[in-house]
Scaffold this active site. Structure first.
Site, short mmCIF file in Angstrom:
data_model
loop_
_atom_site.label_atom_id
_atom_site.label_comp_id
_atom_site.label_asym_id
_atom_site.label_seq_id
_atom_site.Cartn_x
_atom_site.Cartn_y
_atom_site.Cartn_z
CB CYS A 161 -8.79 0.61 3.12
SG CYS A 161 -7.98 -0.22 4.36
CD GLN A 216 -13.57 -11.98 15.84
OE1 GLN A 216 -12.59 -11.55 14.90
NE2 GLN A 216 -13.41 -12.37 17.18
CD GLU A 227 -22.33 -8.44 25.18
OE1 GLU A 227 -22.13 -7.10 25.53
OE2 GLU A 227 -21.52 -9.31 24.92
CB CYS A 240 -8.18 -10.15 20.28
SG CYS A 240 -8.81 -8.60 21.19
CB CYS A 274 -2.48 4.40 6.91
SG CYS A 274 -3.84 3.35 7.53
CB CYS A 295 -1.74 -2.10 7.14
SG CYS A 295 -3.31 -2.30 6.83
CG ASP A 318 -14.93 -13.97 22.81
OD1 ASP A 318 -13.61 -13.62 22.89
OD2 ASP A 318 -15.67 -13.92 21.65
CE1 TYR A 326 -16.44 -9.91 29.88
CE2 TYR A 326 -15.89 -12.09 30.28
CZ TYR A 326 -15.85 -10.90 30.53
OH TYR A 326 -15.38 -10.86 31.83
CB CYS A 341 -1.03 -0.12 1.27
SG CYS A 341 -2.13 1.43 1.48
#
Length: 413
Positions: free
Chosen positions: A187, A253, A303, A370, A100, A103, A343, A282, A92
């Site tokens: 993008c 996701q 949740e 994550c 940016c 990434c 999660d 969650y 990119c």
């Protein structure tokens, strides 16, 4: 990470949490190991420098971008004097220093990206949890064109001098409010169906929002969000043949294969049996609850986002759901349970939640995360309550960025 309120995002989408103090100082350094957060560690005259756009083992010239901290500085590579074999040209044109902020691994080969992420997960598990893990991050295609939920920033120049007020659409630079215009190609990691830069500018010109969100669902047309009403629109997502209704501004996701991969990993680890009891914590709109209920388990989900819970009840009518922060809903959970899917948001579940869940006697817990540091902290706490990590898998669900997703299996020690 499957909660509606804590979607993982690239740094270009993240709020600027600390002010930068840019300087013009240039230093030559030899780059050390990769660190959690997308940078590498270097040292100059005894001071730690967190360097972006570098690779371990390289010799580089670094511009110091922030020297406001006593213990460390931040910097960007401006010239590579001795390159790593893993270095590639970013695909990119706006990636890299001054570009940016999203990434941050575009200068790294695909294999190199996974090795860096694996090293970060390995180091966090070892340092924070005392867990030895064989480094392996599993590849997930595609590497580009995967982001199904993207945020674009909008700047609206003034017309003090009689100039045009045509808005500019782009991404924020790293740790900055500066806007980087989108390249002609758009993008690179945005999913097919995302509007082109010209189309995004037309959308921006028709409104007053400083942000445009684009959602490319599994079924139906892409949704462009600039108002609360547009965010309330429902989109259709799929996983394992099960359909899920999700608000356009709600969480799902971002990689099109992520839901299938994470559910598949969790179910393989848990080996659920029809008739067992299960918790989906969650739970968002009920992704894991749907998979568990489809296999004949008695499922309860928790949740804190009420609008997500209302959708979860429609998505998984066989399950029961509680709308509350998990820490406040612990007393409403059953006194014993067979399996748990956990999660939590990026910050992790925390000691109070982990301690209570460990007391429910589950034979198996699948922990989806994550953030490897939060995962490691919670695994350490589970260990203190009699659970051990029997298996840990990591997936490259955010190619071209430093982010990585993990699934861990916990069983009674």
């Amino acid at each position: 990470m499957m909660t509606e309120h804590s979607a993982p995002m690239t740094e270009s989408c993240a709020p600027m949490t600390e002010p930068c103090t840019p300087t013009t100082e240039l230093v030559e350094v030899e780059v050390g190991p990769v660190a959690h957060g997308g940078h590498c560690v270097a040292r100059h005259d005894g001071r730690v420098i967190f360097v972006r756009h570098a690779l371990p083992g390289e010799r580089v010239l670094v511009r110091i971008t922030d020297e406001s901290h006593k213990r460390f500085w931040r910097g960007d590579v401006v010239e590579v004097l001795q390159a790593s074999p893993d270095r590639v040209d970013p695909p990119c044109p706006v990636a890299g220093p001054g570009g940016c902020g999203g990434c941050d691994f575009q200068h790294v080969s695909a294999q190199g990206q996974r090795r860096l992420k694996a090293e970060v997960v390995r180091e966090q598990l070892d340092h924070l949890a005392g867990i030895a893990w064989e480094p392996l991050v599993e590849a997930v295609e595609p590497l580009t064109g995967w982001r199904t939920r993207t945020r674009f920033a909008v700047d609206r120049p003034g017309d003090d001098e009689g100039g045009s007020q045509v808005p500019v659409v782009g991404m924020r630079a790293h740790r900055s409010h500066d806007l980087v215009s989108l390249p002609e190609q758009g993008c690179l990691i945005a999913a097919p169906g995302t509007p082109s830069p010209q189309q995004l500018e037309e959308v921006a010109a028709q409104g007053s929002s400083d942000e445009i969100r684009v959602v490319v669902p599994a079924r139906g047309k892409p949704v462009t969000i600039t108002t609360r009403e547009q965010g309330a629109e429902l989109v259709q997502e799929l996983c394992g043949g099960h359909g899920y209704r999700v608000r356009a501004d709600g969480f799902w996701q971002v990689h099109p294969r992520a839901a299938e991969i994470l559910v598949g990993a969790a179910m393989e680890m848990l080996q659920p049996v029809a008739g067992e009891s299960a918790l989906d914590l969650y739970c968002g709109v009920g992704l894991f609850a749907g998979a568990l209920a489809d296999q004949g388990l008695d499922v309860m989900g928790v949740e804190q986002v009420d609008r997500a819970v209302r959708l979860a009840r429609r998505n998984v009518p066989k399950a029961r759901f509680i709308s509350a922060p998990l820490a406040k809903a612990l007393r409403k959970l059953p006194p014993a349970v067979d399996v748990i899917v956990l999660d939590p948001p990026r910050t992790g579940a925390g000691a109070q939640v982990v301690g209570h869940l460990a007391g429910l006697g589950a034979r198996a817990i699948a922990y989806v995360a994550c953030d490897p540091a939060a995962l490691a902290r919670d695994l350490r706490t589970f260990g203190e309550h009699g659970y051990r990590a029997e298996a840990i898998r990591a997936f490259d669900l955010f190619p071209m960025t430093h982010h990585v997703e993990c699934v861990a299996l916990l069983v009674k020690a």
